[in-house]
Motif scaffolding. Structure first.
Motif, PDB file in Angstrom:
ATOM      1  N   MET A   1       0.836  -1.203   0.000  1.00 51.90           N
ATOM      2  CA  MET A   1       0.000   0.000   0.000  1.00 51.90           C
ATOM      3  C   MET A   1       0.869   1.250   0.000  1.00 51.90           C
ATOM      4  O   MET A   1       1.823   1.346   0.763  1.00 51.90           O
ATOM      5  CB  MET A   1      -0.891   0.033   1.249  1.00 51.90           C
TER       6      MET A   1
ATOM      7  N   GLU B   1       3.253   1.357   3.608  1.00 48.62           N
ATOM      8  CA  GLU B   1       2.258   0.627   4.402  1.00 48.62           C
ATOM      9  C   GLU B   1       2.441   0.817   5.904  1.00 48.62           C
ATOM     10  O   GLU B   1       1.508   0.598   6.674  1.00 48.62           O
ATOM     11  CB  GLU B   1       2.305  -0.875   4.061  1.00 48.62           C
TER      12      GLU B   1
ATOM     13  N   TRP C   1      -6.922   7.239   2.372  1.00 48.27           N
ATOM     14  CA  TRP C   1      -6.871   5.785   2.587  1.00 48.27           C
ATOM     15  C   TRP C   1      -8.168   5.280   3.210  1.00 48.27           C
ATOM     16  O   TRP C   1      -8.694   4.234   2.810  1.00 48.27           O
ATOM     17  CB  TRP C   1      -5.683   5.432   3.471  1.00 48.27           C
TER      18      TRP C   1
END
Length: 301
Positions: free
Chosen positions: A1, A20, A295
């Motif tokens: 991510m 991430e 996010w």
């Protein structure tokens, strides 16, 4: 991510890329343009730079000062050439996909609640005291936002009448168009106006703070009393676990202790005043908070 957050201010537009673990892995800065057309292009260019750096399309959040009217979609901004333009809509159109747009004070609050001084608490308020005043409320790691999108504009709460009357303070017109907002006394320019009114001296906030044990003691007492009344109002309304202070005036040595003492005097009886802490994220907080908001939107899709 990988997620990108753009910190859009009056002088700089800086994108930061987070991995991430929410560690910053890259950043890119550009000057903030003076025209609206160039402003849209610059923000979109920063989003595309982040995509190129990541090698893929990534969620992008933009944290900027001002408000978006939910009825019209038009922006109201003091430090950007975006007022009366549908800024978020134009960003989405130019990039070809949605960008998450969040007020910068709310972005800082979200960042501090998740990663900083508010970490581990259920209800966190942010309060930015700089050239203006604003903040946000984060409950269980999500921003609390209502239908007007004005929640968090704490600087436009009315100043306390008893203090204004006691010291015969002038009533100032605020940049929001109203009169007597607490921002006109407690933000940096307001502190300087207090000193001018009470002492006749034209001083900057750092100069006033440096002399608060001397000839600026009365000015400092009035200022902390006004700030404490604002804290008191927020506490009575929300009763947060912690209030995270940010902005230029929050970095004055000893300011948290002085405002806390004044807030305890303002509180009802011997009930505790709200806990004040200093923001920990530094200049990354706004971008990280905007990135986190972006996010979160992907998780809700």
């Amino acid at each position: 991510m990988t997620v990108a957050g753009i910190d859009l201010g009056g002088t700089k537009c800086e994108v930061r890329l987070f991995d991430e673990d929410w560690s910053e892995v890259a950043r890119h800065r550009a000057p903030t343009p003076k025209s609206y057309k160039d402003l849209v292009a610059t923000v979109v260019d920063q989003a595309r730079w982040a995509e190129a750096e990541a090698g893929m399309a990534v969620p992008v959040g933009v944290g900027a000062a001002g408000l978006i009217n939910p009825k019209t979609g038009l922006a109201l901004t003091a430090n950007l050439p975006a007022t009366d333009h549908p800024f978020p809509t134009h960003l989405n159109t130019a990039l070809g996909r949605p960008i998450t747009y969040v007020n910068d004070c709310r972005a800082l609050g979200l960042s501090e609640a998740i990663f900083g001084a508010g970490r581990g608490h259920d209800t966190v308020m942010s309060l930015i005291i700089g050239t203006g005043i604003g903040g946000g409320i984060v409950v269980k790691q999500s921003l609390l936002q209502g239908p007007t999108l004005t929640g968090g504009e704490f600087g436009h709460i009315a100043a306390p009448a008893h203090i204004v009357s006691r010291y015969r303070l002038p009533i100032h017109r605020c940049g929001c168009g109203r009169q007597g907002c607490i921002e006109t006394y407690v933000a940096g320019p307001g502190l300087s106006l207090l000193a001018e009114h009470l002492t006749g001296q034209n001083l900057s906030p750092p100069e006033i703070a440096a002399r608060r044990m001397g000839d600026m003691a009365r000015v400092w007492k009035v200022w902390t009393s006004l700030a404490a009344e604002m804290i008191h109002g927020l506490t009575l309304t929300v009763d947060p676990d912690v209030i995270v202070l940010g902005g230029g005036l929050s970095r004055i040595d000893g300011v948290i202790e002085d405002i806390t003492a004044a807030a305890q005097d303002a509180q009802i009886g011997d009930f505790l005043a709200a806990k004040l802490v200093l923001a920990q994220g530094g200049d990354a907080s706004g971008a990280r908070g905007a990135a986190y908001a972006a996010w979160q939107e992907t998780q809700n899709d």
